[in-house]
Write a protein that holds these residues in place. Structure first.
Motif, PDB file in Angstrom:
ATOM      1  N   SER A   1       0.541  -1.411   0.037  1.00 38.54           N
ATOM      2  CA  SER A   1      -0.310  -0.083   0.063  1.00 38.54           C
ATOM      3  C   SER A   1       1.141   1.427  -0.081  1.00 38.54           C
ATOM      4  O   SER A   1       2.275   1.467  -0.118  1.00 38.54           O
TER       5      SER A   1
ATOM      6  N   GLU B   1      -1.104  -3.147  -4.818  1.00 39.03           N
ATOM      7  CA  GLU B   1      -2.535  -3.705  -4.459  1.00 39.03           C
ATOM      8  C   GLU B   1      -3.197  -2.457  -4.484  1.00 39.03           C
ATOM      9  O   GLU B   1      -4.483  -2.615  -4.101  1.00 39.03           O
ATOM     10  N   ARG B   2      -2.855  -1.043  -3.451  1.00 33.41           N
ATOM     11  CA  ARG B   2      -3.879  -0.792  -2.262  1.00 33.41           C
ATOM     12  C   ARG B   2      -2.779   0.914  -2.635  1.00 33.41           C
ATOM     13  O   ARG B   2      -1.913   1.104  -2.088  1.00 33.41           O
TER      14      ARG B   2
ATOM     15  N   PHE C   1      -4.325   4.883  -1.056  1.00 32.13           N
ATOM     16  CA  PHE C   1      -4.994   5.897  -0.034  1.00 32.13           C
ATOM     17  C   PHE C   1      -4.317   7.284   0.035  1.00 32.13           C
ATOM     18  O   PHE C   1      -3.300   7.746  -0.277  1.00 32.13           O
TER      19      PHE C   1
ATOM     20  N   TYR D   1     -11.194   6.033  -6.885  1.00 32.94           N
ATOM     21  CA  TYR D   1     -11.187   6.348  -5.399  1.00 32.94           C
ATOM     22  C   TYR D   1     -12.600   6.321  -4.424  1.00 32.94           C
ATOM     23  O   TYR D   1     -13.555   7.861  -5.214  1.00 32.94           O
TER      24      TYR D   1
ATOM     25  N   ALA E   1      -9.548   5.746  -1.190  1.00 32.52           N
ATOM     26  CA  ALA E   1      -8.314   4.800  -1.889  1.00 32.52           C
ATOM     27  C   ALA E   1      -9.180   3.819  -3.103  1.00 32.52           C
ATOM     28  O   ALA E   1     -10.509   3.557  -3.038  1.00 32.52           O
TER      29      ALA E   1
ATOM     30  N   LEU F   1      -8.142  -0.177  -5.530  1.00 27.41           N
ATOM     31  CA  LEU F   1      -7.431  -1.135  -5.577  1.00 27.41           C
ATOM     32  C   LEU F   1      -7.130  -0.939  -6.791  1.00 27.41           C
ATOM     33  O   LEU F   1      -7.494  -0.989  -7.758  1.00 27.41           O
TER      34      LEU F   1
END
Length: 174
Positions: A86, A121-122, A124, A143, A166, A168
């Protein structure tokens, strides 16, 4: 360098310091940023920032340019340990460049970079409760709002909510 029309994200250079200082020495910008960014903001501050990130590997902080003019900065803060896939994304665009879709294009470019080049993968972000424009940028880029952290930040001697967003990798459509 990554581009979308007139907008690019590219590594920052010492030559960007004067422009960054001029744009960032603005309360309307600073009111939406973290307090570790000085106010007033000088060319010396900009040079220290650029020197401090010059050895990033992989590179995660970029100048945002519009028609070859530096107009802001965008960066990913990669997380560690169990959160290592992340990153938090942050950005600002100078006030003379507002309303041109620059932040949206830059966010798309940086998000794509994060997923494709950094194998995240993420990604935010958080915005202060008064920053509806930044929330619109995040939403335009896909998002999703994950919630509101109530009374989570202190900015300008005011306690504010932080809106959490966030995206993904599996939801990213470029």
């Amino acid at each position: 360098m990554t581009a979308s029309g007139d907008i690019t994200i590219r590594p920052l250079a010492k030559e960007d310091a004067r422009q960054i200082a001029g744009l960032l020495n603005n309360k309307n910008i600073w009111n939406n940023l973290r307090d570790y960014i000085p106010s007033p903001y000088s060319k010396k501050d900009a040079l220290e920032f650029i020197n401090g990130i010059s050895e990033q590997d992989p590179r995660v902080t970029f100048a945002i340019t519009y028609k070859n003019e530096t107009c802001g900065v965008i960066g990913l803060i990669q997380q560690t340990d169990i959160y290592r896939l992340s990153a938090e994304i942050g950005y600002w665009v100078g006030e003379p460049y507002w309303g041109k879709g620059i932040a949206t294009s830059a966010l798309k470019l940086a998000t794509d970079y994060g997923f494709e080049k950094l194998s995240l993968e993420r990604i935010f972000a958080g915005t202060f409760s008064h920053n509806a424009a930044s929330r619109r940028v995040l939403e335009k880029c896909g998002y999703k709002k994950e919630g509101v952290a109530r009374s989570a930040v202190l900015k300008n001697n005011q306690i504010l909510d932080e809106h959490k967003y966030a995206i993904l990798k599996s939801d990213w459509i470029n």
